[in-house]
Design a protein around this motif. Structure first.
Motif, PDB file in Angstrom:
ATOM      1  N   THR A   1       0.773  -1.096   0.045  1.00 23.35           N
ATOM      2  CA  THR A   1      -0.193   0.001   0.040  1.00 23.35           C
ATOM      3  C   THR A   1       0.925   0.901   0.012  1.00 23.35           C
ATOM      4  O   THR A   1       2.029   1.555   0.718  1.00 23.35           O
ATOM      5  CB  THR A   1      -1.029   0.072   1.258  1.00 23.35           C
ATOM      6  OG1 THR A   1      -0.001   0.083   2.294  1.00 23.35           O
ATOM      7  CG2 THR A   1      -1.762  -1.167   1.250  1.00 23.35           C
ATOM      8  N   ALA A   2       0.375   2.295  -0.786  1.00 24.93           N
ATOM      9  CA  ALA A   2       1.357   3.539  -0.663  1.00 24.93           C
ATOM     10  C   ALA A   2       1.110   4.136   0.480  1.00 24.93           C
ATOM     11  O   ALA A   2       2.087   5.268   0.882  1.00 24.93           O
ATOM     12  CB  ALA A   2       0.667   4.189  -1.920  1.00 24.93           C
ATOM     13  N   ALA A   3       0.161   3.856   1.359  1.00 29.53           N
ATOM     14  CA  ALA A   3       0.127   4.684   2.702  1.00 29.53           C
ATOM     15  C   ALA A   3       1.563   3.924   3.305  1.00 29.53           C
ATOM     16  O   ALA A   3       1.999   4.811   4.188  1.00 29.53           O
ATOM     17  CB  ALA A   3      -1.168   3.975   3.351  1.00 29.53           C
TER      18      ALA A   3
ATOM     19  N   ALA B   1       0.408  16.920  -5.053  1.00 27.58           N
ATOM     20  CA  ALA B   1       1.763  17.212  -5.721  1.00 27.58           C
ATOM     21  C   ALA B   1       2.799  16.190  -4.990  1.00 27.58           C
ATOM     22  O   ALA B   1       3.534  15.387  -5.649  1.00 27.58           O
ATOM     23  CB  ALA B   1       2.210  18.486  -5.804  1.00 27.58           C
ATOM     24  N   PRO B   2       3.092  16.275  -3.600  1.00 23.70           N
ATOM     25  CA  PRO B   2       3.966  15.431  -2.885  1.00 23.70           C
ATOM     26  C   PRO B   2       3.561  13.980  -2.846  1.00 23.70           C
ATOM     27  O   PRO B   2       4.232  13.217  -3.015  1.00 23.70           O
ATOM     28  CB  PRO B   2       4.083  15.820  -1.555  1.00 23.70           C
ATOM     29  CG  PRO B   2       2.789  16.929  -1.356  1.00 23.70           C
ATOM     30  CD  PRO B   2       2.292  17.171  -2.711  1.00 23.70           C
ATOM     31  N   VAL B   3       2.218  13.575  -2.958  1.00 21.87           N
ATOM     32  CA  VAL B   3       1.810  12.313  -3.051  1.00 21.87           C
ATOM     33  C   VAL B   3       2.060  11.747  -4.407  1.00 21.87           C
ATOM     34  O   VAL B   3       2.728  10.724  -4.507  1.00 21.87           O
ATOM     35  CB  VAL B   3       0.275  11.969  -2.794  1.00 21.87           C
ATOM     36  CG1 VAL B   3      -0.261  10.706  -3.118  1.00 21.87           C
ATOM     37  CG2 VAL B   3      -0.034  12.615  -1.181  1.00 21.87           C
TER      38      VAL B   3
ATOM     39  N   GLU C   1       5.783  10.923  -4.597  1.00 24.79           N
ATOM     40  CA  GLU C   1       6.295   9.714  -4.299  1.00 24.79           C
ATOM     41  C   GLU C   1       5.739   8.506  -4.663  1.00 24.79           C
ATOM     42  O   GLU C   1       6.520   7.530  -4.608  1.00 24.79           O
ATOM     43  CB  GLU C   1       5.522   9.570  -2.299  1.00 24.79           C
ATOM     44  CG  GLU C   1       6.204   8.653  -1.576  1.00 24.79           C
ATOM     45  CD  GLU C   1       7.454   9.059  -0.950  1.00 24.79           C
ATOM     46  OE1 GLU C   1       8.119   8.333  -0.242  1.00 24.79           O
ATOM     47  OE2 GLU C   1       8.065  10.131  -1.495  1.00 24.79           O
ATOM     48  N   LEU C   2       4.583   8.483  -5.289  1.00 25.96           N
ATOM     49  CA  LEU C   2       4.087   7.094  -6.091  1.00 25.96           C
ATOM     50  C   LEU C   2       5.134   7.081  -7.236  1.00 25.96           C
ATOM     51  O   LEU C   2       5.307   5.916  -7.759  1.00 25.96           O
ATOM     52  CB  LEU C   2       2.718   7.518  -6.375  1.00 25.96           C
ATOM     53  CG  LEU C   2       1.622   7.787  -5.490  1.00 25.96           C
ATOM     54  CD1 LEU C   2       0.171   7.841  -5.991  1.00 25.96           C
ATOM     55  CD2 LEU C   2       1.719   6.147  -4.852  1.00 25.96           C
ATOM     56  N   GLU C   3       5.522   8.232  -7.999  1.00 26.98           N
ATOM     57  CA  GLU C   3       6.385   8.086  -8.992  1.00 26.98           C
ATOM     58  C   GLU C   3       7.658   7.388  -8.661  1.00 26.98           C
ATOM     59  O   GLU C   3       8.454   6.726  -9.292  1.00 26.98           O
ATOM     60  CB  GLU C   3       6.674   9.450  -9.541  1.00 26.98           C
ATOM     61  CG  GLU C   3       7.729   9.532 -10.842  1.00 26.98           C
ATOM     62  CD  GLU C   3       7.745  10.943 -11.180  1.00 26.98           C
ATOM     63  OE1 GLU C   3       8.465  11.167 -12.348  1.00 26.98           O
ATOM     64  OE2 GLU C   3       7.655  11.938 -10.365  1.00 26.98           O
TER      65      GLU C   3
ATOM     66  N   ARG D   1      -2.616  17.688 -15.301  1.00 28.26           N
ATOM     67  CA  ARG D   1      -1.350  17.893 -15.765  1.00 28.26           C
ATOM     68  C   ARG D   1      -0.389  17.425 -14.589  1.00 28.26           C
ATOM     69  O   ARG D   1       0.478  17.016 -15.043  1.00 28.26           O
ATOM     70  CB  ARG D   1      -1.102  19.345 -15.919  1.00 28.26           C
ATOM     71  CG  ARG D   1       0.275  19.618 -16.075  1.00 28.26           C
ATOM     72  CD  ARG D   1       0.612  19.494 -17.697  1.00 28.26           C
ATOM     73  NE  ARG D   1       2.007  19.606 -17.955  1.00 28.26           N
ATOM     74  CZ  ARG D   1       2.434  19.289 -19.065  1.00 28.26           C
ATOM     75  NH1 ARG D   1       1.606  18.912 -19.875  1.00 28.26           N
ATOM     76  NH2 ARG D   1       3.728  19.551 -19.326  1.00 28.26           N
ATOM     77  N   LEU D   2      -0.695  17.544 -13.346  1.00 29.46           N
ATOM     78  CA  LEU D   2      -0.071  17.227 -12.316  1.00 29.46           C
ATOM     79  C   LEU D   2       0.156  15.815 -12.278  1.00 29.46           C
ATOM     80  O   LEU D   2       1.593  15.180 -12.166  1.00 29.46           O
ATOM     81  CB  LEU D   2      -0.488  17.549 -11.114  1.00 29.46           C
ATOM     82  CG  LEU D   2       0.408  17.195  -9.805  1.00 29.46           C
ATOM     83  CD1 LEU D   2       1.569  18.013  -9.800  1.00 29.46           C
ATOM     84  CD2 LEU D   2      -0.471  17.649  -8.448  1.00 29.46           C
ATOM     85  N   ALA D   3      -0.674  14.856 -12.727  1.00 25.86           N
ATOM     86  CA  ALA D   3      -0.666  13.371 -12.581  1.00 25.86           C
ATOM     87  C   ALA D   3       0.422  13.111 -13.870  1.00 25.86           C
ATOM     88  O   ALA D   3       1.280  12.244 -13.931  1.00 25.86           O
ATOM     89  CB  ALA D   3      -2.006  12.746 -12.989  1.00 25.86           C
ATOM     90  N   LYS D   4       0.049  13.602 -15.038  1.00 25.49           N
ATOM     91  CA  LYS D   4       1.125  13.424 -16.302  1.00 25.49           C
ATOM     92  C   LYS D   4       2.531  13.863 -15.902  1.00 25.49           C
ATOM     93  O   LYS D   4       3.306  12.923 -16.512  1.00 25.49           O
ATOM     94  CB  LYS D   4       0.653  14.508 -17.249  1.00 25.49           C
ATOM     95  CG  LYS D   4       1.368  14.177 -18.671  1.00 25.49           C
ATOM     96  CD  LYS D   4       0.716  14.830 -19.800  1.00 25.49           C
ATOM     97  CE  LYS D   4       1.619  14.488 -21.171  1.00 25.49           C
ATOM     98  NZ  LYS D   4       1.131  15.503 -22.417  1.00 25.49           N
ATOM     99  N   ASP D   5       2.749  14.961 -15.238  1.00 30.69           N
ATOM    100  CA  ASP D   5       4.210  15.445 -14.824  1.00 30.69           C
ATOM    101  C   ASP D   5       5.083  14.485 -14.180  1.00 30.69           C
ATOM    102  O   ASP D   5       6.060  14.324 -14.068  1.00 30.69           O
ATOM    103  CB  ASP D   5       4.296  16.749 -14.322  1.00 30.69           C
ATOM    104  CG  ASP D   5       3.809  17.738 -15.215  1.00 30.69           C
ATOM    105  OD1 ASP D   5       3.727  17.849 -16.313  1.00 30.69           O
ATOM    106  OD2 ASP D   5       3.513  18.882 -14.628  1.00 30.69           O
ATOM    107  N   HIS D   6       4.223  13.730 -13.367  1.00 28.54           N
ATOM    108  CA  HIS D   6       4.773  12.588 -12.402  1.00 28.54           C
ATOM    109  C   HIS D   6       4.635  11.352 -13.037  1.00 28.54           C
ATOM    110  O   HIS D   6       4.652  10.179 -12.362  1.00 28.54           O
ATOM    111  CB  HIS D   6       4.066  12.544 -11.197  1.00 28.54           C
ATOM    112  CG  HIS D   6       4.607  13.704 -10.152  1.00 28.54           C
ATOM    113  ND1 HIS D   6       5.763  13.696  -9.637  1.00 28.54           N
ATOM    114  CD2 HIS D   6       3.932  14.781 -10.044  1.00 28.54           C
ATOM    115  CE1 HIS D   6       5.874  15.049  -9.246  1.00 28.54           C
ATOM    116  NE2 HIS D   6       4.744  15.743  -9.131  1.00 28.54           N
ATOM    117  N   GLY D   7       4.159  11.228 -14.278  1.00 32.51           N
ATOM    118  CA  GLY D   7       4.166   9.927 -14.945  1.00 32.51           C
ATOM    119  C   GLY D   7       3.181   8.911 -14.508  1.00 32.51           C
ATOM    120  O   GLY D   7       3.225   7.512 -14.841  1.00 32.51           O
TER     121      GLY D   7
END
Length: 292
Positions: A27-29, A83-85, A88-90, A117-123
């Motif tokens: 889990t990402a948590a 953004a920080p989440v 971290e996932l990236e 856009r934020l999601a795209k920027d982090h792949g």
């Protein structure tokens, strides 16, 4: 969260071992808390720290198919922001995200275009979203039943290919006819989503595998499958909750055995399951759901 392969032949080769093996993903948590954990990586290896050896060091899923439901990180999103989440996932090699709302609480306002856009920027590819099914006590609620057009507008703005609900089909009760009515609702949502190039889906918990109150030999999940159009309504099986349901609903009210294996549903109709949820649990036969 993970997706089934696009290749129909590969999808047909789904097995109990392969599906359960995806549970190696942490889990990402846990990842965000800094605890040692493992996530299946798109390159076929693993993230550091988890020593259970699930999957024997090989990725269960093809590249690009490992994601997470952001509800698991709702506290982090509502305080730190997306953004920080996402960063971290990236870092841990996630490929996809499934939304559970598009706001970030005290982190401040964010528009759908900014979020996309934020999601795209982090792949990260936003693959789906959970929205409530209904709130009959609130005519203006943000649900499929009350605001179908808005739900689909926002999903379309984010470029989602799947839009669904984690609500059980209990709007009209737990009778066979009640679930047939819910299936009609789902068919309506599925038809509307299809017109937008999206798939509508329902995510299960354990209760979907319970029995109808008026026909105690009929499993409600079977009603849902039978009464929804397979070209309009899809399923996101939560493997953990489905297997927990074996303990809670492996017998009828009169005590007669009614065993089932959740993966058999997938093997019978693999094309109806474009998404899966997986999470770890510790076997405990004394617990209500069989796991802790």
């Amino acid at each position: 969260m993970s997706r089934t392969p696009k290749d129909p032949e590969l999808a047909s080769r789904l097995s109990r071992r392969n599906v359960l093996g995806v549970a190696a993903g942490a889990t990402a948590a846990t990842l965000l808390s800094g605890a040692a954990a493992q996530a299946t990586s798109p390159q076929g290896g693993t993230s550091p720290g988890h020593g259970h050896g699930h999957g024997k060091g090989r990725a269960v899923l093809p590249p690009g198919r490992l994601g997470i439901q952001l509800y698991s990180l709702r506290d982090k999103v509502s305080t730190l922001g997306f953004a920080p989440v996402f960063a971290e996932l990236e870092k841990y090699g996630y490929d996809e995200i499934e939304f559970a709302g598009y706001t970030q609480g005290s982190a401040g306002a964010i528009t759908l275009s900014q979020l996309k856009r934020l999601a795209k920027d982090h792949g990260l590819n936003p693959i789906g979203s959970h929205v409530g099914y209904y709130d009959d006590n609130n005519p203006g609620a943000y649900t499929f039943a009350q605001n179908l057009t808005k739900v689909l507008d926002e999903a379309e703005a984010l470029g989602l290919k799947h839009i669904g609900t984690a609500s059980g089909p209990f709007r009209y009760g737990s009778t066979v006819d009640g679930w047939k009515r819910a299936a009609e609702d789902f068919n309506t949502y599925g038809a509307a989503a299809r017109k937008r190039g999206m798939k509508f889906y329902q995510h299960n918990h354990a209760e979907e595998f319970s029995f109808a109150t008026d026909k105690p030999k009929v499993r409600l999940y079977d009603v849902l499958l039978a009464e929804t159009d397979p070209d309009l309504v899809y399923l996101e099986m939560d493997i953990y909750w489905a297997f927990c349901a074996q303990f809670r609903f492996g017998k009828r009210a009169d005590g007669t055995p009614a065993p089932f294996n959740p993966i058999d549903y997938v093997l019978k109709q693999p094309n109806r399951y474009p998404l899966f949820h997986v999470k770890d649990g510790t076997r405990n036969d004394a617990a209500r759901d069989g796991y802790d």
